[in-house]
Design a protein around this motif. Structure first.
Motif, short mmCIF file in Angstrom:
data_model
loop_
_atom_site.label_atom_id
_atom_site.label_comp_id
_atom_site.label_asym_id
_atom_site.label_seq_id
_atom_site.Cartn_x
_atom_site.Cartn_y
_atom_site.Cartn_z
N ALA A 44 12.10 33.51 11.21
CA ALA A 44 12.77 34.65 10.59
C ALA A 44 13.49 35.46 11.67
O ALA A 44 12.86 35.87 12.64
CB ALA A 44 11.76 35.53 9.84
N LEU A 53 3.22 27.53 9.28
CA LEU A 53 3.75 28.85 9.59
C LEU A 53 3.00 29.47 10.77
O LEU A 53 3.61 30.16 11.60
CB LEU A 53 3.65 29.77 8.36
CG LEU A 53 4.58 29.40 7.20
CD1 LEU A 53 4.35 30.35 6.02
CD2 LEU A 53 6.04 29.44 7.62
N ASP A 72 7.97 35.82 13.18
CA ASP A 72 7.63 35.73 11.76
C ASP A 72 8.31 34.49 11.20
O ASP A 72 9.24 33.94 11.82
CB ASP A 72 8.10 36.99 11.02
CG ASP A 72 7.38 37.17 9.68
OD1 ASP A 72 6.43 36.40 9.40
OD2 ASP A 72 7.77 38.07 8.91
N ASP A 88 8.85 32.14 7.18
CA ASP A 88 8.58 31.95 5.76
C ASP A 88 8.74 30.48 5.46
O ASP A 88 9.35 29.74 6.25
CB ASP A 88 9.53 32.80 4.91
CG ASP A 88 9.03 32.97 3.48
OD1 ASP A 88 7.91 32.51 3.18
OD2 ASP A 88 9.77 33.57 2.66
#
Length: 253
Positions: free
Chosen positions: A1, A223, A239, A241
């Motif tokens: 991200a 992740l 981060d 997703d």
């Protein structure tokens, strides 16, 4: 991200943005709030998009004309004066990034050209090269100054006989950030590949193939591998997703 924005903020020591990423704030709304002078909870979808484009596009020294064109590509029309205003706001709020450009401009001469080695965090500047955290180098062979057809002197590089490529602070920043971001991503991919085969990558995504019956657990594990803090970038908040499906397009929804 937002891997490039995170890497740039960490390298430039724009600590307010690093901390905002760590808190999982909506940094695009924060930027839009500064641009439009109103609270984040009043920012519209279109205004947030402008904030997003500003953070993702202006970190490499983009000027007002190009920024105006980039917004227009996505259907957002702003005047050139408005584009300049947004650029000015970005540079005033992201002043550590502006300082990073200035450092790169100085090191273009002292390190890349004259050969005085300098290390900034996990990046080392040397004669005609920048060494990235994994030891790979960005190379600028035959770095020199040349005048263009308008008589302007530019820094350029390229082997003899090839078309020279311009080099300037914004491009150096872009090269460093994208090169480092790639290393962060591929380090994560190598961890994932120890357990699941990697079928491919798309920009800042990876596609891993997992047994269907363990897809949910696999997603959580993948992740975790992709957001593990690199030992060479202490304190960077990563981060990610993801999704799971038998079809790639539906896994993204």
């Amino acid at each position: 991200a937002q891997i490039e924005a995170r890497v740039l903020a960490w390298l430039a020591e724009q600590n307010d943005l690093v901390e905002a990423f760590a808190r999982k704030d909506d940094v695009y709304k924060k930027m839009a709030s500064a641009i439009y002078g109103k609270p984040e909870d009043e920012i519209t979808k279109d205004e947030r998009f402008v904030g997003k484009t500003t953070i993702l596009g202006c970190g490499y020294g983009m000027g007002a004309v190009k920024f105006q064109g980039q917004l227009k590509t996505f259907g957002v029309d702003v005047s050139l004066d408005e584009a300049r205003r947004i650029i000015d706001i970005y540079r005033s709020t992201a002043y550590p990034v502006v300082g990073f450009w200035e450092m790169c401009s100085s090191l273009l001469v002292s390190a890349l050209y004259e050969g005085r080695e300098h290390t900034h965090k996990c990046i080392t500047f040397r004669k005609e090269e920048i060494v990235l955290p994994n030891g790979m180098s960005l190379r600028y062979p035959n770095l020199r100054q040349e005048k263009d057809k308008d008589g302007k002197t530019n820094w350029v590089y390229g082997e003899e006989g090839s078309t020279p490529t311009k080099l300037y602070a914004g491009k150096i920043t872009n090269n460093i950030v994208q090169g480092t971001a790639r290393i962060v991503m591929t380090d994560g991919m190598l961890r994932v590949a120890k357990k699941y085969p990697i079928a491919g990558t798309v920009h800042d995504e990876l596609i891993a193939v997992v047994p269907e019956e363990e897809a949910a657990d696999a997603k959580t594990w993948v992740l975790a591998q992709m957001t593990m803090e690199p030992p060479y970038m202490k304190g960077i908040p990563l981060d990610a997703d993801g999704g799971a499906h038998r079809r790639y397009g539906l896994a993204k929804n």
